[in-house]
Design an enzyme around this catalytic site. Structure first.
Site, PDB file in Angstrom:
ATOM      1  N   GLU A   1       0.813  -1.213   0.000  1.00 32.29           N
ATOM      2  CA  GLU A   1       0.000   0.000   0.000  1.00 32.29           C
ATOM      3  C   GLU A   1       0.851   1.270   0.000  1.00 32.29           C
ATOM      4  O   GLU A   1       0.402   2.321  -0.463  1.00 32.29           O
ATOM      5  CB  GLU A   1      -0.937   0.003   1.209  1.00 32.29           C
TER       6      GLU A   1
ATOM      7  N   GLU B   1      -1.871   9.183  -0.176  1.00 34.25           N
ATOM      8  CA  GLU B   1      -2.044   9.001  -1.612  1.00 34.25           C
ATOM      9  C   GLU B   1      -1.629  10.258  -2.367  1.00 34.25           C
ATOM     10  O   GLU B   1      -1.944  11.377  -1.967  1.00 34.25           O
ATOM     11  CB  GLU B   1      -3.508   8.658  -1.896  1.00 34.25           C
TER      12      GLU B   1
END
Length: 280
Positions: free
Chosen positions: A103, A125
């Site tokens: 991730e 992100e």
């Protein structure tokens, strides 16, 4: 002259007492980590060996994921890495660390030390395609102007996950989602919360990895077999599972294969989810 010597001696003793006090304070500060059960499975040396490049200058999360933060976060989840025999416990921790590594990966095919040595490189992100607001979810309503993009080791996403994590961990995830990218211990706690929490019809990743989950009739019909691949399905099956040869799934598996070697265990069966249907 005697008075000067006396004053000098007092000054030396004062400095020594302050120094001793500081060392005692520092020792007390870190003493809680010494008693954390996770340290027997993941000593600092192993953590550093796993996350070789997390503090590389090329990683935006440099300095954000210290060992101490990981250890402290596990104290809120005492069943993590503590259920089953030694092999089961080590395999679960390896699986968790592999999933959060994917991730947050900064690796690439020809990266130094290989593509699976670059976990925990990102803390949020980059260039999200949306603000991850599910407006239809009225139980956990989005706050105008807030982004529920991926943050932390598990890249916690969507308003309903921030809302539930916040309630469980004691922070306002809807109003202050940015905290997950600003507080190292909280970041790890959100990842562990997601790992340990069942969200029906999905089981918890923890229950899958410690062999406590029994597939339902719907799981069997969807070929959702127990193993590391089912964990991937829980985390991001809607985008990655049921797709032969998906590169994201392969990356998750690659991290896991590297880590189980470091933990001296095997992967177990059903590593990928290419033949599984996602949860609906």
């Amino acid at each position: 002259m005697e008075k000067q010597i006396s004053l000098l001696l007092c000054l030396v003793l004062f400095i020594f007492s302050i120094s001793s006090s500081l060392h005692e304070t520092e020792a007390r500060k870190h003493s809680k980590y010494k008693s954390a059960p996770i340290m027997s499975l993941v000593p600092r040396s192993l953590y550093d060996q796993i996350f070789i490049h997390k503090d590389n200058n090329a990683c935006p999360a440099k300095g954000f994921y210290p060992y101490e933060a990981f250890v402290e976060a596990t104290r809120s989840f005492p069943r993590f890495g503590s259920v089953g025999n030694s092999w089961t416990r080590r395999r679960e921790v390896a699986a968790f660390l592999a999933q959060i590594s994917h991730e947050t990966t900064g690796g690439w095919a020809t990266a130094p030390d290989g593509p699976y040595a670059w976990g925990l490189c990102f803390k949020e992100e980059v260039s999200p395609q949306s603000n991850y607001c599910d407006a239809s979810n009225t139980q956990w309503p989005c706050v105008p102007g807030k982004s529920y993009k991926g943050r932390g080791p598990i890249q916690l996403s969507w308003n309903y996950n921030y809302g539930q994590a916040g309630r469980a961990l004691g922070f306002d995830g809807l109003q202050n989602p940015e905290l997950v990218a600003n507080n190292s211990v909280l970041a790890f706690k959100t990842a562990l919360w997601f790992w340990m929490t069942e969200q029906t019809p999905k089981p918890s990743c923890h229950d899958v990895m410690v062999n406590r989950y029994r597939p339902t009739k719907a799981d069997r019909a969807a070929n959702r077999t127990v193993g590391y691949g089912l964990v991937t399905n829980i985390i991001n099956g809607g985008l990655e599972c049921g797709i032969p040869g998906d590169g994201r799934v392969s990356d998750r598996v690659g991290y896991f294969q590297r880590y189980v070697q470091l933990f001296k265990v095997t992967t177990g069966p059903n590593l990928d989810c290419e033949n599984q249907r996602p949860f609906s």
